[in-house]
Design a protein around this motif. Structure first.
Motif, PDB file in Angstrom:
ATOM      1  N   GLY A 136      73.465 -26.833 -44.582  1.00 43.36           N
ATOM      2  CA  GLY A 136      74.150 -27.826 -45.505  1.00 43.36           C
ATOM      3  C   GLY A 136      74.223 -28.890 -44.493  1.00 43.36           C
ATOM      4  N   GLU A 137      73.863 -28.558 -43.677  1.00 47.13           N
ATOM      5  CA  GLU A 137      74.109 -29.787 -42.370  1.00 47.13           C
ATOM      6  C   GLU A 137      72.992 -30.509 -42.364  1.00 47.13           C
ATOM      7  OE1 GLU A 137      77.239 -30.768 -41.565  1.00 47.13           O
ATOM      8  OE2 GLU A 137      78.515 -28.921 -42.405  1.00 47.13           O
ATOM      9  N   ILE A 138      73.380 -31.618 -41.756  1.00 48.65           N
ATOM     10  CA  ILE A 138      71.815 -32.750 -41.293  1.00 48.65           C
ATOM     11  C   ILE A 138      71.605 -32.103 -39.875  1.00 48.65           C
ATOM     12  CG2 ILE A 138      71.164 -35.159 -40.616  1.00 48.65           C
ATOM     13  CD1 ILE A 138      73.528 -35.760 -42.558  1.00 48.65           C
ATOM     14  N   ARG A 139      70.628 -31.800 -39.493  1.00 54.32           N
ATOM     15  CA  ARG A 139      69.593 -31.243 -38.256  1.00 54.32           C
ATOM     16  C   ARG A 139      68.943 -31.930 -37.570  1.00 54.32           C
ATOM     17  NH1 ARG A 139      64.861 -29.009 -36.703  1.00 54.32           N
ATOM     18  NH2 ARG A 139      64.692 -27.392 -35.287  1.00 54.32           N
ATOM     19  N   GLU A 140      68.310 -32.621 -38.218  1.00 54.88           N
ATOM     20  CA  GLU A 140      67.472 -33.524 -37.348  1.00 54.88           C
ATOM     21  C   GLU A 140      67.180 -35.328 -38.389  1.00 54.88           C
ATOM     22  OE1 GLU A 140      66.197 -35.780 -35.512  1.00 54.88           O
ATOM     23  OE2 GLU A 140      65.665 -34.366 -34.228  1.00 54.88           O
ATOM     24  N   THR A 141      67.388 -36.169 -37.955  1.00 51.52           N
ATOM     25  CA  THR A 141      67.356 -37.563 -38.535  1.00 51.52           C
ATOM     26  C   THR A 141      66.265 -38.584 -38.074  1.00 51.52           C
ATOM     27  OG1 THR A 141      68.569 -38.862 -36.993  1.00 51.52           O
ATOM     28  CG2 THR A 141      69.576 -37.702 -39.151  1.00 51.52           C
ATOM     29  N   SER A 142      65.501 -38.038 -37.480  1.00 50.16           N
ATOM     30  CA  SER A 142      64.686 -39.155 -37.234  1.00 50.16           C
ATOM     31  C   SER A 142      63.124 -38.588 -36.807  1.00 50.16           C
ATOM     32  CB  SER A 142      64.072 -38.529 -35.548  1.00 50.16           C
ATOM     33  OG  SER A 142      63.046 -38.979 -34.963  1.00 50.16           O
ATOM     34  N   GLN A 143      62.488 -39.787 -38.568  1.00 54.51           N
ATOM     35  CA  GLN A 143      61.708 -39.375 -39.503  1.00 54.51           C
ATOM     36  C   GLN A 143      59.965 -39.167 -38.238  1.00 54.51           C
ATOM     37  OE1 GLN A 143      61.448 -42.636 -41.842  1.00 54.51           O
ATOM     38  NE2 GLN A 143      62.752 -43.158 -42.569  1.00 54.51           N
ATOM     39  N   THR A 144      60.890 -40.080 -37.116  1.00 55.04           N
ATOM     40  CA  THR A 144      59.012 -39.253 -35.855  1.00 55.04           C
ATOM     41  C   THR A 144      59.340 -38.207 -35.430  1.00 55.04           C
ATOM     42  OG1 THR A 144      60.152 -42.145 -34.535  1.00 55.04           O
ATOM     43  CG2 THR A 144      57.942 -40.900 -34.094  1.00 55.04           C
ATOM     44  N   LYS A 145      60.840 -37.590 -35.165  1.00 58.15           N
ATOM     45  CA  LYS A 145      60.436 -35.966 -34.902  1.00 58.15           C
ATOM     46  C   LYS A 145      59.994 -35.043 -35.655  1.00 58.15           C
ATOM     47  CE  LYS A 145      62.582 -36.414 -30.207  1.00 58.15           C
ATOM     48  NZ  LYS A 145      63.420 -37.271 -30.004  1.00 58.15           N
ATOM     49  N   VAL A 146      60.372 -35.921 -36.800  1.00 53.16           N
ATOM     50  CA  VAL A 146      60.188 -34.358 -38.440  1.00 53.16           C
ATOM     51  C   VAL A 146      58.713 -34.372 -38.383  1.00 53.16           C
ATOM     52  CG1 VAL A 146      60.760 -34.295 -40.912  1.00 53.16           C
ATOM     53  CG2 VAL A 146      62.894 -34.696 -39.305  1.00 53.16           C
ATOM     54  N   LEU A 147      57.918 -36.013 -38.219  1.00 49.40           N
ATOM     55  CA  LEU A 147      56.755 -35.550 -38.772  1.00 49.40           C
ATOM     56  C   LEU A 147      56.179 -35.285 -38.005  1.00 49.40           C
ATOM     57  CD1 LEU A 147      57.057 -39.295 -40.281  1.00 49.40           C
ATOM     58  CD2 LEU A 147      55.882 -37.109 -41.350  1.00 49.40           C
ATOM     59  N   LYS A 148      56.084 -35.479 -36.480  1.00 52.39           N
ATOM     60  CA  LYS A 148      55.770 -34.928 -35.303  1.00 52.39           C
ATOM     61  C   LYS A 148      55.638 -32.914 -35.436  1.00 52.39           C
ATOM     62  CE  LYS A 148      55.719 -34.508 -30.556  1.00 52.39           C
ATOM     63  NZ  LYS A 148      56.368 -35.729 -29.249  1.00 52.39           N
ATOM     64  N   GLN A 149      56.739 -33.092 -35.580  1.00 50.67           N
ATOM     65  CA  GLN A 149      56.897 -31.423 -36.208  1.00 50.67           C
ATOM     66  C   GLN A 149      56.004 -30.753 -37.148  1.00 50.67           C
ATOM     67  OE1 GLN A 149      57.991 -29.008 -34.081  1.00 50.67           O
ATOM     68  NE2 GLN A 149      58.705 -27.426 -35.207  1.00 50.67           N
ATOM     69  N   LEU A 150      56.560 -31.484 -37.948  1.00 51.31           N
ATOM     70  CA  LEU A 150      55.148 -31.056 -39.273  1.00 51.31           C
ATOM     71  C   LEU A 150      54.071 -31.745 -39.136  1.00 51.31           C
ATOM     72  CD1 LEU A 150      57.156 -32.598 -42.234  1.00 51.31           C
ATOM     73  CD2 LEU A 150      57.238 -30.388 -42.010  1.00 51.31           C
ATOM     74  N   LEU A 151      53.426 -31.692 -38.533  1.00 54.23           N
ATOM     75  CA  LEU A 151      52.002 -32.062 -37.966  1.00 54.23           C
ATOM     76  C   LEU A 151      51.097 -31.017 -37.367  1.00 54.23           C
ATOM     77  CD1 LEU A 151      49.294 -33.816 -38.057  1.00 54.23           C
ATOM     78  CD2 LEU A 151      50.145 -35.674 -35.944  1.00 54.23           C
ATOM     79  N   MET A 152      52.554 -30.974 -36.083  1.00 57.51           N
ATOM     80  CA  MET A 152      52.161 -29.491 -35.556  1.00 57.51           C
ATOM     81  C   MET A 152      51.887 -28.127 -36.107  1.00 57.51           C
ATOM     82  SD  MET A 152      53.143 -26.387 -34.013  1.00 57.51           S
ATOM     83  CE  MET A 152      55.342 -26.817 -33.584  1.00 57.51           C
ATOM     84  N   LEU A 153      53.367 -28.352 -37.204  1.00 57.06           N
ATOM     85  CA  LEU A 153      52.792 -26.713 -37.658  1.00 57.06           C
ATOM     86  C   LEU A 153      51.973 -26.830 -39.143  1.00 57.06           C
ATOM     87  CD1 LEU A 153      56.560 -26.903 -39.270  1.00 57.06           C
ATOM     88  CD2 LEU A 153      55.431 -25.158 -37.531  1.00 57.06           C
ATOM     89  N   GLN A 154      51.314 -28.512 -39.447  1.00 59.52           N
ATOM     90  CA  GLN A 154      50.561 -28.295 -40.122  1.00 59.52           C
ATOM     91  C   GLN A 154      49.296 -27.640 -39.380  1.00 59.52           C
ATOM     92  OE1 GLN A 154      50.824 -29.551 -43.568  1.00 59.52           O
ATOM     93  NE2 GLN A 154      48.568 -29.408 -43.618  1.00 59.52           N
ATOM     94  N   SER A 155      49.084 -28.196 -38.071  1.00 57.74           N
ATOM     95  CA  SER A 155      47.684 -27.918 -37.318  1.00 57.74           C
ATOM     96  C   SER A 155      47.755 -26.344 -37.001  1.00 57.74           C
ATOM     97  CB  SER A 155      47.437 -28.552 -36.090  1.00 57.74           C
ATOM     98  OG  SER A 155      49.007 -27.763 -34.939  1.00 57.74           O
ATOM     99  N   LEU A 156      49.238 -25.312 -37.176  1.00 57.42           N
ATOM    100  CA  LEU A 156      48.712 -24.416 -36.685  1.00 57.42           C
ATOM    101  C   LEU A 156      47.890 -23.172 -38.069  1.00 57.42           C
ATOM    102  CD1 LEU A 156      52.443 -23.897 -35.842  1.00 57.42           C
ATOM    103  CD2 LEU A 156      50.616 -24.118 -34.524  1.00 57.42           C
TER     104      LEU A 156
END
Lengths: 157, 956
Positions: A136-156
């Motif tokens: 229920g709180e904001i965890r991350e606001t940087s689009q770059t950081k989030v997308l980088k992380q999602l891309l990494m997860l996508q590759s797993l």
């Protein structure tokens, strides 16, 4: 009690495309809550604020609100309504832009996101939500950081 | 950039989803789902072991079916199995299924916790995050028990990856909120606070939510966060729009983090350190300056992000309420927004300005915007914006602009949205009374109010106008004339008839000189409304009629005839019939003198707080309306006439009394933070007046004269309270009688009774031995108060009694102490200290209320300090009847049909102290399965919430 109680996305017909509950609700309550929010936000237009106050809502919401003051902040994208239910003292504009920030991430992640992406990839959307909002709180606001992380997860695997 | 194709990875899932979407009817959909469920069930039951991929796919399908709104009763085990897979995609689906579907008391929780434990210790950041997210999403007590001690370690460890820290911080926050007793920050506090300095802005963003929550609960332990937050904020605010790269959003540097920092600072008073404060003021000025700069982008995202920070900064300025310069600047900035083309901004500006209006520094500045606000009230399309405008007008109203504002609100009322009419009516009534310079204006306003919105005029409003007219003789003639005119309207509201009946009955003589309003004309006018009115109004009119007989003997015959007709003296309503019969008799047998005495003009009402104000306070939180005392000078409180006047008006009069100061109206007269007891501490707040009873129980024969006269303190200091003193005290929270203490020598029994803020306690000292006690002295002391020596008694084998009279002066936490000293014949001096079971709840008056009243009050008590909450394990039986008996013993009213969940208990009461009344609301939520309770208290005074919560947590 979290600041953000519920985060959800509805289409014009009232179908839920995403729902994240940060508080305990019964399944019946959940359905009614969503129906009521749908009934309220879909009749609002550009002359209205993006904020819905409690007394605009009907029964179930009032029951829920009896123990907590809250409001709904929503934003419409074509046929989809992204809604956030937050504590009444929370910053309206910060959450309004929080929704937009989230939608921009979805848009990048799914390359021009459309409603169908949310349907077929519902399990990935939850991952995006957890990256940006947690407990229920904001965890991350940087689009770059989030997308980088999602891309990494996508590759797993 | 990443892109995802439809349902990539799981073709079977995509096909299934397509099938469902192609279903033409609900029936077809259900059929397709049932087919799929059967298929999955057979796969899960089959002999062939499923590979990870298939398991993932089927679990994901089940999840999809569940999200469509169908029940799922299998597959949990397979989902749990996925958790131990070492493939991310399988683990992720497993965790997702569990987060969405597994409730906290599932028997699988042990297996799940095991898998989480493994992932947390895997040192694989991706797996650690999945596990932490699962805990944060489920957040059950079992998870808190298993992981609350582990997560702080992960959060502050030097080698933890940033993304894991972010998740750990919020995971901990979730556990802290569900089980605060299990999350012990102690040793971690300082390292957690220093996360505000972390290089990674994402870590700061997540950690600050945790820090804010912890600061609200333990402000002192976390106060070092203030200077860290200020310097972090200052760095962000002074950075250029591109400095923060990833964290710049539409040219605004770190808007969400800035808001969170400003919000954290609102947990504290202004910094005491001059340098820190200077830096903060500089930040706030910069934020205000930036609002004036030309926008760096035309996008609404840019202005929203910028204004989000601005509004949060203004909230902080208002919270401090100490910088006149900043307050006025904030007000000017909001003034610009009032005319902005964005509805959102106009709405937020109105809302924020409402709080500015109550600051002495900015009140005048707010008033300059009156025309714009009135315009908003008239033209805004969104009702919530109009509502805000009405709130603001109310908040900015003072003597200088009251007439204008009241007139505007009245005219708005004619078209106002139904949902807000009642509140508007109350506001108009209050403003009219508060700022009435001439009372004819006041009377006009209230009568207008009844005319325009009669249905929304609550009893409080019309009672109040009558009280004021009765108490002010300069307005009585005018009121009679005006109400007479108002009644001429062919259709007038019943409330108008009530006011008319009452006022003409009292003061009709003041206008009777005019032939157009002669007594008979007045009577006929009133009586023409009679048949359309409800029973209570008719009863009031009958009282008015008998008053007429006294005022105007010439109407006697006409009125007696009316009273005599069957529809009156044989009315099926008992009240009406009784009035008709009694009034008829009274008018025929009583002499004029008797009649004149019985039906004398009503005496002035005692001055009291406006019941309307109390009602509005119930409706709205303290922040929303500025409640100032009514400031027209104190009027002499007239005595209510005794005896004699058991006349007709007692009924009407009783009705108005009942509404005004009586329990329902003023009981929870919720004034935020009571001014009275504020300076006093809890210590010494309970006055115990002690005297010994010389009644038959005291066997004076054995009195030891020595002790009797020595008022000097005993030679030995009283012993410290027994270790079990608290435990003994706790036994008496929900009951008043019983044995307080017993050992081989002595038994102390207690009987006590309480009424309002007074109490009387009987102490029975029983000597269990066969020898007498010498120099028996008892001393009662309040913590922090002078000891009051009590008459020493010597006891000879039987029982003696002592009476304590107790008065609660203000609220308190520490119980008074009872020290007992005596020596057994030839034995050593016994020295014993106990806590007297006088706890704050003894002064409870139960308050019955309706569900809507309860929730209005509940919401009103919404400041964080006013609430105290505890989650605890059940120590005693959870049987409904036992619980009910305890809650009743507590002294509150146990309210039924209030909580939507019938398992929960809801109570309300008012604690009576000499100086104030403290409204308290209680909610107890038992969880039989977990053998736990959650107890929430909201009181108008924060110390009381805390104390009651502590006391009660021991009771269940």
């Amino acid at each position: 009690m979290p600041h953000l109680f519920i985060f959800f996305c509805l289409n014009r017909a009232g179908k839920t495309r995403l729902a994240k509950w940060y508080m305990q609700f019964d399944d019946d309550e959940k359905q009614k809550l969503i129906e009521e929010v749908h009934a309220v936000v879909t009749v609002r237009d550009a002359k209205h604020t993006n904020f819905v106050e409690v007394w605009d809502l009907a029964v179930i919401f009032l029951l829920f609100s009896q123990f907590r003051n809250f409001k709904i902040i929503y934003r419409r994208y074509a046929g989809l309504y992204f809604c956030i239910c937050v504590d009444v003292t929370d910053n309206n504009l910060a959450y309004l832009e929080g929704i937009h920030n989230f939608v921009e991430v979805l848009n990048e992640y799914f390359h021009n996101v459309c409603e169908l992406d949310l349907v077929f990839n519902f399990y990935k959307v939850y991952t995006v939500v957890d990256e940006m909002f947690l407990a229920g709180e904001i965890r991350e606001t940087s689009q770059t950081k989030v997308l980088k992380q999602l891309l990494m997860l996508q590759s797993l695997e | 950039m990443p892109a995802v194709s439809k349902g990539d990875g799981m073709r079977g899932l995509a096909v299934f989803i397509s099938d469902i979407r192609n279903c033409k009817s609900k029936e077809a959909e259900i059929k397709r789902i049932n087919k799929e469920l059967a298929n999955i069930r057979s796969k899960f039951k089959g002999d062939k072991a499923l590979d990870g991929y298939s398991k993932k796919k089927y679990v994901c399908k089940l999840l999809f079916i569940f999200l469509l709104g169908h029940d799922i009763d299998f597959g949990h085990m397979e989902a749990v199995n996925l958790l131990s897979s070492n493939k991310y995609t399988e683990k992720q689906i497993g965790y997702l299924f569990i987060s969405v579907l597994v409730n906290s008391n599932s028997e699988l929780i042990r297996l799940i916790n095991n898998a989480i434990k493994n992932d947390l210790s895997s040192r694989n950041p991706t797996f650690m995050c999945l596990a932490l997210h699962c805990i944060a999403n489920v957040g059950s007590r079992e998870m808190a028990e298993a992981f609350a001690s582990e997560i702080p370690r992960i959060l502050v460890a030097g080698d933890t990856m940033d993304s894991v820290k972010q998740s750990a911080a919020l995971c901990l926050l979730r556990l802290y909120k569900t089980s605060p007793d299990l999350v012990l920050m102690g040793e971690w506090t300082s390292r957690v606070v220093h996360l505000l300095n972390d290089q990674h802005m994402g870590v700061v963003t997540a950690a600050i939510s945790l820090i804010t929550c912890l600061s609200q609960k333990n402000p002192d332990e976390f106060k070092t966060c203030v200077s860290l937050a200020v310097s972090r904020l200052s760095r962000i605010v002074s950075s250029a729009s591109t400095d923060l790269q990833d964290y710049t959003y539409y040219f605004v540097p770190a808007p969400w983090l800035s808001c969170k920092l400003l919000r954290l600072l609102q947990c504290y008073p202004p910094p005491e350190d001059g340098a820190v404060k200077g830096r903060l003021v500089e930040c706030l000025e910069t934020i205000l300056n930036k609002a004036q700069e030309p926008p760096k982008s035309k996008k609404v995202q840019h202005s929203n992000a910028k204004n989000a920070i601005l509004f949060e900064a203004i909230s902080l300025i208002i919270h401090y309420d100490s910088e006149p310069n900043l307050l006025v600047r904030a007000c000017n900035q909001l003034g610009q927004f009032l005319q902005h083309r964005e509805t959102n901004l106009r709405y937020l500006a109105l809302e924020s300005m409402c709080t500015l209006a109550s600051s002495e520094f900015s009140h005048e500045a707010v008033k300059t915007h009156i025309e714009t606000v009135i315009n908003a009230l008239k033209t805004e399309r969104d009702v919530s914006v109009r509502q805000r405008a009405a709130d603001l007008l109310y908040a900015m109203c003072d003597r200088s602009n009251a007439k204008q504002i009241v007139a505007e609100m009245l005219s708005y009322l004619e078209t106002a949205d139904y949902s807000i009419r009642e509140e508007m009516v109350l506001k108009v009534a209050i403003l009219a009374e508060k700022y009435a310079v001439d009372y004819s204006w006041y009377v006009d306003t209230i009568l207008n109010l009844i005319r325009i919105a009669g249905d929304y005029v609550s009893e409080e409003v019309w009672y109040r106008v009558i009280q004021i007219v009765i108490n002010r003789d300069d307005v009585q003639g005018y009121a009679a004339k005006t109400v007479f005119e108002a009644l001429q309207a062919p259709a007038c509201h019943e409330n108008m008839v009530k006011v008319g009946g009452y006022i003409l009955g009292e003061f009709g003589n003041l206008i009777a000189g005019d032939p157009r309003s002669s007594p008979l004309v007045q009577f006929n006018l009133l009586h023409s409304k009679f048949h359309l009115c409800s029973v209570p109004t008719r009863a009031l009119l009958l009282s008015a009629y008998i008053k007429f007989i006294n005022l105007f003997p010439e109407t006697k015959a006409t009125i007696q005839e009316v009273l005599r007709c069957d529809s009156q003296i044989r009315n099926s309503d008992v009240e009406l019939q009784q009035r008709a019969v009694e009034y008829l008799k009274l008018s025929s047998i009583a002499s004029t003198d008797v009649l004149a005495t019985v039906l004398e003009e009503m005496p002035p009402f005692p001055e009291r707080e406006s019941s309307i104000l109390a009602k509005l306070k119930k409706k709205k939180g303290p922040g929303a309306v500025s409640v100032t005392e009514l400031d027209d000078g104190k009027r002499e409180a007239g005595e209510l006439n005794g005896g004699g006047d058991r006349g007709p008006d007692t009924a009407a009069m009783a009705a108005s009394n009942a509404s005004t100061p009586s329990p329902s109206a003023d009981l929870l007269g919720i004034r935020s933070a009571a001014p009275v007891g504020a300076a006093q501490t809890n210590a010494g707040s309970l006055l115990v007046d002690v005297f010994s009873d010389s009644g038959p129980a005291a066997p004076s024969a054995a009195v030891n004269d020595d002790g009797f006269l020595s008022s000097a303190p005993p030679s030995e200091d009283p012993a410290p309270p027994l270790s079990e003193a608290d435990e003994l005290l706790n036994k008496f929270v929900c009951k008043n009688n019983g044995v307080l203490f017993e050992n081989q020598l002595l038994q102390i029994g207690i009987k006590s009774e309480y009424r309002q803020n007074l109490g009387r306690m009987y102490l029975f000292y029983g000597n269990k031995t066969s020898v007498q006690f010498a120099s028996f002295t008892t001393t009662v002391s309040c913590p922090g108060e002078l000891h009051k020596p009590v008459e020493p008694l010597v006891e000879g084998g039987a029982q003696i009694q002592q009476v304590l009279n107790i008065e609660c002066i203000t609220d308190f936490s520490d119980a008074p102490l009872l020290n007992i000293k005596f020596s057994r014949y030839g034995g050593a001096l016994q020295n014993l200290t106990l806590k007297l079971p006088v706890t704050i709840n003894k002064f409870f008056q139960p308050t019955e209320m309706s569900s809507s009243d309860f929730f209005q009050r509940w919401k009103q008590l919404s400041q964080p300090q006013q609430e105290a909450q505890k989650i605890f394990k059940a120590n005693h039986s959870m049987d409904t009847e036992v619980l009910k008996a305890k809650l009743l013993g507590l002294g509150t009213a146990l309210l039924d049909n209030i909580d939507p969940n019938p398992e929960n208990y809801v109570c309300a009461g008012v604690i009576q102290t000499k100086s104030q009344q403290i409204g308290c609301l209680l909610r107890l939520e038992p969880n039989a399965q977990a053998q736990m309770y959650r107890l929430t208290l909201r009181c108008s005074k924060d110390t009381v919430s805390k104390r009651l919560c502590e006391l009660l947590a021991q009771q269940f």
